[in-house]
Design a protein around this motif. Structure first.
Motif, PDB file in Angstrom:
ATOM      1  N   LYS A  46       0.828  -1.204   0.000  1.00 19.97           N
ATOM      2  CA  LYS A  46       0.000   0.000   0.000  1.00 19.97           C
ATOM      3  C   LYS A  46       0.866   1.259   0.000  1.00 19.97           C
ATOM      4  N   TYR A  47       0.336   2.326  -0.620  1.00 22.09           N
ATOM      5  CA  TYR A  47       0.929   3.645  -0.461  1.00 22.09           C
ATOM      6  C   TYR A  47       1.113   3.897   1.024  1.00 22.09           C
ATOM      7  N   PRO A  48       2.197   4.430   1.549  1.00 16.41           N
ATOM      8  CA  PRO A  48       3.388   4.929   0.856  1.00 16.41           C
ATOM      9  C   PRO A  48       4.587   3.956   0.895  1.00 16.41           C
ATOM     10  N   GLU A  49       4.373   2.656   0.792  1.00 19.92           N
ATOM     11  CA  GLU A  49       5.493   1.705   0.852  1.00 19.92           C
ATOM     12  C   GLU A  49       6.493   1.981  -0.279  1.00 19.92           C
ATOM     13  N   ILE A  61      -4.037   1.985  -3.095  1.00 19.47           N
ATOM     14  CA  ILE A  61      -4.556   3.195  -2.433  1.00 19.47           C
ATOM     15  C   ILE A  61      -6.036   2.955  -2.167  1.00 19.47           C
ATOM     16  N   PRO A  62      -6.341   2.142  -1.151  1.00 24.77           N
ATOM     17  CA  PRO A  62      -7.737   1.747  -0.918  1.00 24.77           C
ATOM     18  C   PRO A  62      -8.646   2.951  -0.666  1.00 24.77           C
ATOM     19  N   GLU A  63      -9.878   2.814  -1.077  1.00 29.27           N
ATOM     20  CA  GLU A  63     -10.918   3.814  -0.832  1.00 29.27           C
ATOM     21  C   GLU A  63     -10.599   5.180  -1.393  1.00 29.27           C
ATOM     22  N   TYR A  64      -9.863   5.209  -2.498  1.00 26.27           N
ATOM     23  CA  TYR A  64      -9.573   6.485  -3.143  1.00 26.27           C
ATOM     24  C   TYR A  64      -9.740   6.326  -4.642  1.00 26.27           C
ATOM     25  N   THR A  65     -10.498   7.218  -5.247  1.00 24.16           N
ATOM     26  CA  THR A  65     -10.554   7.246  -6.711  1.00 24.16           C
ATOM     27  C   THR A  65     -10.381   8.690  -7.128  1.00 24.16           C
TER      28      THR A  65
END
Ligand code: NI
Length: 170
Positions: free
Chosen positions: A8-11, A96-100
């Motif tokens: 996941k972001y920011p990995e 980037i879950p739950e983001y569009t």
């Protein structure tokens, strides 16, 4: 086959350009099978190897809907060799879950690469497949969709992310 954890972001692994594949060995075949299973389990329309923590130029894509026949594509060492037109659509990312957000992409692309056996392939695509190819090849080059939006939208994203995540910064 196994469902792998999606980075996941920011990995960091998501920000690094991935390495070309040279050996089409059993390890690569297992990685590809695991990526396919992970993509379908998510579910998502595409997955890049650095999204399962492996910094290699491998991506799997299937943009077919549930009632359509599967249209699975496995691409190794892909490159966009031609872009045409412009298309602006909403996009999301499993990292980037739950983001569009609305992202501007080329409308049509031609992509070259290798299949899982190392045979050269060329894909002409438009619509959702063209978008997925550009999104996944971006991943392999260390870019996320938030790198493809304007500075102000990106700032909003960062602020929202910081607010929603209590993870301390190093
Ligand atoms: Ni993504």
């Amino acid at each position: 086959m196994a469902v792998l954890r999606i980075t996941k972001y920011p990995e960091e692994v998501l920000k690094k350009k991935t390495e070309p594949v040279c050996e089409f060995d059993a390890g690569l075949q297992k990685l590809i099978d695991d990526m396919i299973e992970t993509m379908y389990a998510a579910p998502g329309v595409g997955l890049a190897a650095n999204q399962v923590g492996v910094s290699k130029q491998v991506t799997v894509i299937d943009v077919s809907s549930r009632d359509e026949k599967s249209s699975l594509i496995v691409l190794v060492n892909p490159a966009i060799v031609h872009k045409e037109g412009e298309d602006t659509s909403e996009e999301g990312c499993l990292s980037i879950p739950e983001y569009t957000t609305i992202v501007k992409r080329a409308e049509k692309v031609r992509v070259t690469g290798l299949d899982r056996n190392g045979t050269r392939i060329e894909i002409e695509a438009e619509g959702l497949l063209a978008r997925a190819l550009q999104h996944e090849i971006d991943h392999l080059n260390g870019f996320l969709l938030i790198d493809r939006i304007g500075r102000i939208k990106r700032e909003f994203f960062r602020k929202r992310y910081a607010r929603e995540h209590t993870v301390s910064k190093e």
